[in-house]
Design an enzyme around this catalytic site. Structure first.
Site, PDB file in Angstrom:
ATOM      1  N   GLU A   1      16.700 -19.337   3.499  1.00 57.68           N
ATOM      2  CA  GLU A   1      15.358 -19.644   2.995  1.00 57.68           C
ATOM      3  C   GLU A   1      15.262 -19.235   1.537  1.00 57.68           C
ATOM      4  OE1 GLU A   1      12.087 -17.826   5.066  1.00 57.68           O
ATOM      5  OE2 GLU A   1      12.926 -18.266   7.033  1.00 57.68           O
TER       6      GLU A   1
ATOM      7  N   ASN B   1      13.814 -15.268  14.392  1.00 59.97           N
ATOM      8  CA  ASN B   1      13.561 -15.302  12.955  1.00 59.97           C
ATOM      9  C   ASN B   1      13.384 -13.885  12.427  1.00 59.97           C
ATOM     10  OD1 ASN B   1      13.065 -17.195  10.644  1.00 59.97           O
ATOM     11  ND2 ASN B   1      11.224 -15.943  10.465  1.00 59.97           N
ATOM     12  N   GLU B   2      14.101 -13.570  11.399  1.00 59.66           N
ATOM     13  CA  GLU B   2      13.940 -12.290  10.694  1.00 59.66           C
ATOM     14  C   GLU B   2      13.657 -11.117  11.634  1.00 59.66           C
ATOM     15  OE1 GLU B   2      11.099 -12.947   7.533  1.00 59.66           O
ATOM     16  OE2 GLU B   2      12.681 -13.719   6.235  1.00 59.66           O
TER      17      GLU B   2
ATOM     18  N   CYS C   1       7.073   1.524  23.425  1.00 54.02           N
ATOM     19  CA  CYS C   1       6.501   1.379  24.776  1.00 54.02           C
ATOM     20  C   CYS C   1       7.326   2.209  25.774  1.00 54.02           C
ATOM     21  CB  CYS C   1       6.478  -0.091  25.185  1.00 54.02           C
ATOM     22  SG  CYS C   1       8.094  -0.718  25.660  1.00 54.02           S
TER      23      CYS C   1
ATOM     24  N   CYS D   1      10.899   1.061  26.182  1.00 53.98           N
ATOM     25  CA  CYS D   1      11.765   1.404  25.038  1.00 53.98           C
ATOM     26  C   CYS D   1      12.115   2.890  25.068  1.00 53.98           C
ATOM     27  CB  CYS D   1      11.085   1.036  23.719  1.00 53.98           C
ATOM     28  SG  CYS D   1      11.077  -0.744  23.403  1.00 53.98           S
TER      29      CYS D   1
ATOM     30  N   GLU E   1       0.145 -19.787   5.919  1.00 51.37           N
ATOM     31  CA  GLU E   1       1.094 -20.199   4.872  1.00 51.37           C
ATOM     32  C   GLU E   1       0.740 -21.544   4.250  1.00 51.37           C
ATOM     33  OE1 GLU E   1       4.799 -19.434   6.984  1.00 51.37           O
ATOM     34  OE2 GLU E   1       4.983 -17.548   5.873  1.00 51.37           O
TER      35      GLU E   1
ATOM     36  N   TRP F   1       2.660 -14.693  -0.541  1.00 49.27           N
ATOM     37  CA  TRP F   1       2.429 -13.354   0.002  1.00 49.27           C
ATOM     38  C   TRP F   1       2.673 -12.243  -1.004  1.00 49.27           C
ATOM     39  CZ3 TRP F   1       7.140 -11.262  -0.721  1.00 49.27           C
ATOM     40  CH2 TRP F   1       8.248 -12.101  -0.632  1.00 49.27           C
TER      41      TRP F   1
ATOM     42  N   ARG G   1       3.435 -12.618  14.593  1.00 46.09           N
ATOM     43  CA  ARG G   1       4.800 -13.054  14.946  1.00 46.09           C
ATOM     44  C   ARG G   1       5.747 -11.881  14.726  1.00 46.09           C
ATOM     45  NH1 ARG G   1       7.040 -16.304   9.569  1.00 46.09           N
ATOM     46  NH2 ARG G   1       6.374 -14.704   8.123  1.00 46.09           N
TER      47      ARG G   1
ATOM     48  N   HIS H   1       1.791 -21.682   0.713  1.00 45.98           N
ATOM     49  CA  HIS H   1       3.167 -21.297   0.374  1.00 45.98           C
ATOM     50  C   HIS H   1       3.884 -22.520  -0.192  1.00 45.98           C
ATOM     51  CE1 HIS H   1       7.318 -20.032   0.741  1.00 45.98           C
ATOM     52  NE2 HIS H   1       6.915 -18.805   1.025  1.00 45.98           N
TER      53      HIS H   1
HETATM   54  C1  GAL Z   1      10.091 -15.622   5.563  1.00 46.25           C
HETATM   55  C2  GAL Z   1       9.906 -16.179   6.971  1.00 46.25           C
HETATM   56  C3  GAL Z   1       9.356 -17.597   6.933  1.00 46.25           C
HETATM   57  C4  GAL Z   1       8.197 -17.687   5.989  1.00 46.25           C
HETATM   58  C5  GAL Z   1       8.607 -17.180   4.631  1.00 46.25           C
HETATM   59  C6  GAL Z   1       7.510 -17.239   3.600  1.00 46.25           C
HETATM   60  O1  GAL Z   1      10.216 -14.252   5.542  1.00 46.25           O
HETATM   61  O2  GAL Z   1      11.128 -16.186   7.653  1.00 46.25           O
HETATM   62  O3  GAL Z   1       8.999 -17.976   8.233  1.00 46.25           O
HETATM   63  O4  GAL Z   1       7.126 -16.946   6.487  1.00 46.25           O
HETATM   64  O5  GAL Z   1       9.000 -15.845   4.740  1.00 46.25           O
HETATM   65  O6  GAL Z   1       7.976 -16.802   2.346  1.00 46.25           O
END
Ligand code: GAL
Length: 676
Positions: A315, A155-156, A163, A166, A363, A323, A117, A366
């Site tokens: 978040e 997201n992030e 390429c 770019c 995850e 992770w 992703r 998580h």
């Molecule tokens: C963030 C991400 C989430 C999830 C989370 C796990 O960086 O936006 O989708 O992966 O980490 O800690």
């Protein structure tokens, strides 16, 4: 005083998080239970759709929004508002198979395979087109739903792509910047060095690992371009959404002091700043208090990206993450403390990743509010529900702001230039750490600093610290001079004002662009010390500071010497100076010392600026938010010991008790004291 509630429909503070019902569409019983559990945990918002593309559009052109609409509606009926995300953060397999140009090319020119992703090419026309189509459909179908309170873009954002598209866009970007005049670029890039002259813009390649990496200006322009191009991608997503539903605010979740993007360039495009907060709690290299203080700094970075508005903590982990090298669970009480810290620092939301643990894939372990057990009696669930209750109690805080008259200057360009410069000692440049240490030292004095760019308006500040401002943007020196002139207390350090924004050195002595006149000194040499080398500074009040890593040798022209070196061939020469200019003072600290050793100097600056300090026992945090509802003083005990503080007056919203003077907080305890 202003009160700008981000989400009045929620009645105050937002409590929510990432919710992935698409992983449970075959379990309607679980989806039903989710709503019951959310209400029980005091959740009033859910972030939907973050990576839902392959469910929303399982085949090219075949869209399925009905499941999402049903959930948005159900949540809304239960008082839970949706933060609706665009799905561009991860691509379905059909898209990469049909349009391989959407997959990134890495630094050695190799195209990625499908998977993962956050890894699309920001330039790819096809990808942009596909994203625009699904974003438009999403907005048309759901954007006007009364339950949708905000859009969350992708997201992030992060990463680079090399390429051919770019590369071409980079060349166009440079041509635009240097007014289609290649000689302008050659001059700015000092291209006669090593025969690095270009004849035309189409000869320029980005800094491939197996290509040109020795032109500092090229490396920096590539970083600037990556921000510009990511911003361009984000703006395109925003434009589509706004064309359908102009009144739904937008955000994009940032990642604290992320190195890859200059967030300050992206912030103006967003209605609200949000970020993802994952501190490494209970680690074995710093105290818990240090981890908390470091997090407070990150909150300050985010708060300062849009002064005048609360931000969002989009978040955070309810229990643990999966992770880190060591995935340690948060100890009882820490969840509440960390959530309150976010609010104390200016966030109007406490949001989690994730609501419910998935059964499989990356995850699955998580942390989540709802564990694989699926019950509401876990420790984590109870602690989350407790936060839900607490946020209701402190709802009047929503929309208030943290005002401060002290700021720390931090520039992404400067950071990148320092990382890349072939000078100093490669292992100990530590720009970020130096900034954070100084920020924490002020924090220990009870002063919350904003973290702002060197070209920003400084008129609301009376104390500014600019550590290692190696690169000066056009106008920075003027900005700093004007700040001191009108009465500001400014402190700069070694390695200030060496280069301009193209990384060309100033001639005639550092710091350049008029700063040597402002500080009344010239830095003639900079000495990098080996790890075990030490020097010292003897201050006029006889205190001694230890010097490590860097020491500049100064010529003092027009400044008062406050401290001199104690060792080596430059023993006795100036290491700390001060020059009065206009109504203010410009301090220069020519060597690296622990920020804590500089505390007396910082206190002096704060006293001269009439900024009140609030010194509390080590490990106790203090922040104040203010607005039309009055003032809210947050006290956070980041230790496991009970602490008693005096001089506290007002109503503690946490215990609903009047505090006359003395406030006792248990280990990890919190208080939110309302006073007028
Ligand atoms: C963030 C991400 C989430 C999830 C989370 C796990 O960086 O936006 O989708 O992966 O980490 O800690």
């Amino acid at each position: 005083m202003e009160r700008r509630m981000l989400f009045p429909q929620t009645g105050g503070l937002v409590h929510g998080g990432d919710y992935n019902p698409e992983q449970w569409l075959d379990r309607p019983d679980i989806l039903e239970e989710d709503v019951r559990l959310m209400k029980k945990a005091g959740i009033n918002s859910a972030t939907l759709g973050v990576f839902s593309w392959s469910v929303l559009e399982p085949e090219e052109g075949e869209f399925h929004f009905e499941w999402l609409e049903e959930i948005v509606e159900k949540l809304y009926r239960n008082g839970i508002y949706t933060v609706l995300s665009t799905p561009s953060g991860a691509r379905p397999a059909w898209l990469d198979a049909a349009y391989p140009e959407a997959m990134r090319v890495n630094r050695i020119g190799m195209r990625a395979h499908h998977g993962g992703r956050h890894n699309h090419c920001m330039t790819s026309r096809k990808y942009r087109e596909k994203v625009s189509i699904i974003d438009r459909k999403l907005a048309e179908r759901l954007g006007s739903h009364p339950g949708v309170m905000m859009y969350h873009i992708s997201n992030e954002f992060g990463g680079e792509c090399f390429c051919p598209a770019c590369v071409r866009k980079f060349q166009e970007y440079l041509a635009e910047k240097y007014e289609h005049d290649i000689e302008k670029l050659n001059k700015a890039w000092w291209a006669a060095f090593w025969s690095h002259r270009y004849n035309s813009f189409d000869q320029i390649e980005p800094p491939f690992e197996n290509g040109e990496t020795s032109v500092m200006a090229l490396n920096l322009e590539w970083k600037r371009f990556t921000t510009w191009n990511t911003n361009d991608f984000m703006k395109q997503e925003i434009a589509v959404l706004r064309s359908v539903t102009p009144n739904v605010p937008v955000t994009a979740n940032f990642m604290q002091l992320f190195n890859g993007l200059d967030y300050r360039k992206m912030a103006p495009e967003l209605d609200v700043i949000s970020w993802d907060n994952y501190p490494l709690f209970h680690n074995d290299w710093e105290t818990f208090g240090e981890t908390m203080y470091g997090t407070a700094f990150q909150h300050a970075v985010m708060r300062s990206l849009k002064r005048g508005k609360p931000f969002m903590m989009m978040e955070s982990a309810p229990g643990l993450v999966n992770w880190q090298t060591v995935n340690k669970v948060k100890r009882p009480g820490v969840h509440r403390l960390a959530c309150l810290q976010a609010v104390a620092c200016g966030s109007d939301t406490v949001q989690y990743f994730q609501w419910r643990k998935g059964r499989g894939s990356y995850e699955q372990f998580h942390g989540a509010v709802v564990d694989h057990m699926g019950t509401d009696d876990t420790r984590v669930f109870r602690e989350v529900a407790e936060v839900g209750e607490l946020l209701k109690k402190i709802a009047p805080v929503a929309g208030t702001l943290l005002h401060t008259r002290a700021a720390l200057l931090f520039d992404w360009d400067n950071r990148w230039a320092i990382q890349d410069v072939k000078a100093l000692s490669q292992a100990t440049k530590k720009y970020e750490e130096t900034c954070i240490d100084i920020w924490k030292a002020f924090f220990r004095l009870g002063v919350d600093m904003d973290v702002v760019g060197s070209d920003e308006d400084l008129s609301c500040y009376d104390v500014v610290v600019a550590p290692m401002l190696y690169m000066l943007q056009p106008g920075t020196a003027r900005n700093l001079k004007a700040f001191v002139e009108r009465g500001g207390q400014l402190l700069a350090t070694y390695f200030t004002g060496y280069v301009d924004s193209d990384q060309l050195c100033y001639l005639g002595g550092f710091p350049g662009d008029g700063l040597k006149e402002l500080f009344g000194i010239v830095s003639e040499e900079i000495d990098s010390l080996y790890p075990s080398d030490r020097n010292g500074i003897e201050m006029a009040d006889n205190s001694r500071w230890e010097v490590r890593e860097y020491a500049e040798i100064l010529r003092v022209h027009d400044a008062q010497t406050l401290g001199v070196y104690t060792e080596d061939f430059y023993k006795g020469t100036a290491a700390v100076t001060c020059r009065e200019h206009g109504k203010g003072k410009a301090y220069y600290v020519a060597a690296r010392t622990d920020a804590d050793q500089m505390l007396p100097l910082f206190e002096k600056m704060l006293t001269d600026a009439e900024i009140p300090m609030r010194k509390l026992p080590e490990g106790v945090e203090y922040h104040v938010r203010s607005g039309e509802e009055g003032n809210f003083a947050f006290y956070l005990n980041c230790t496991t010991r009970e602490v008693t503080l005096s001089g506290v007056k007002g109503r503690d919203l946490v215990t609903d008790r009047e505090i006359e003077d003395s406030l006792t907080l248990p280990g990890y305890g919190v208080a939110v004291v309302h006073f007028v």
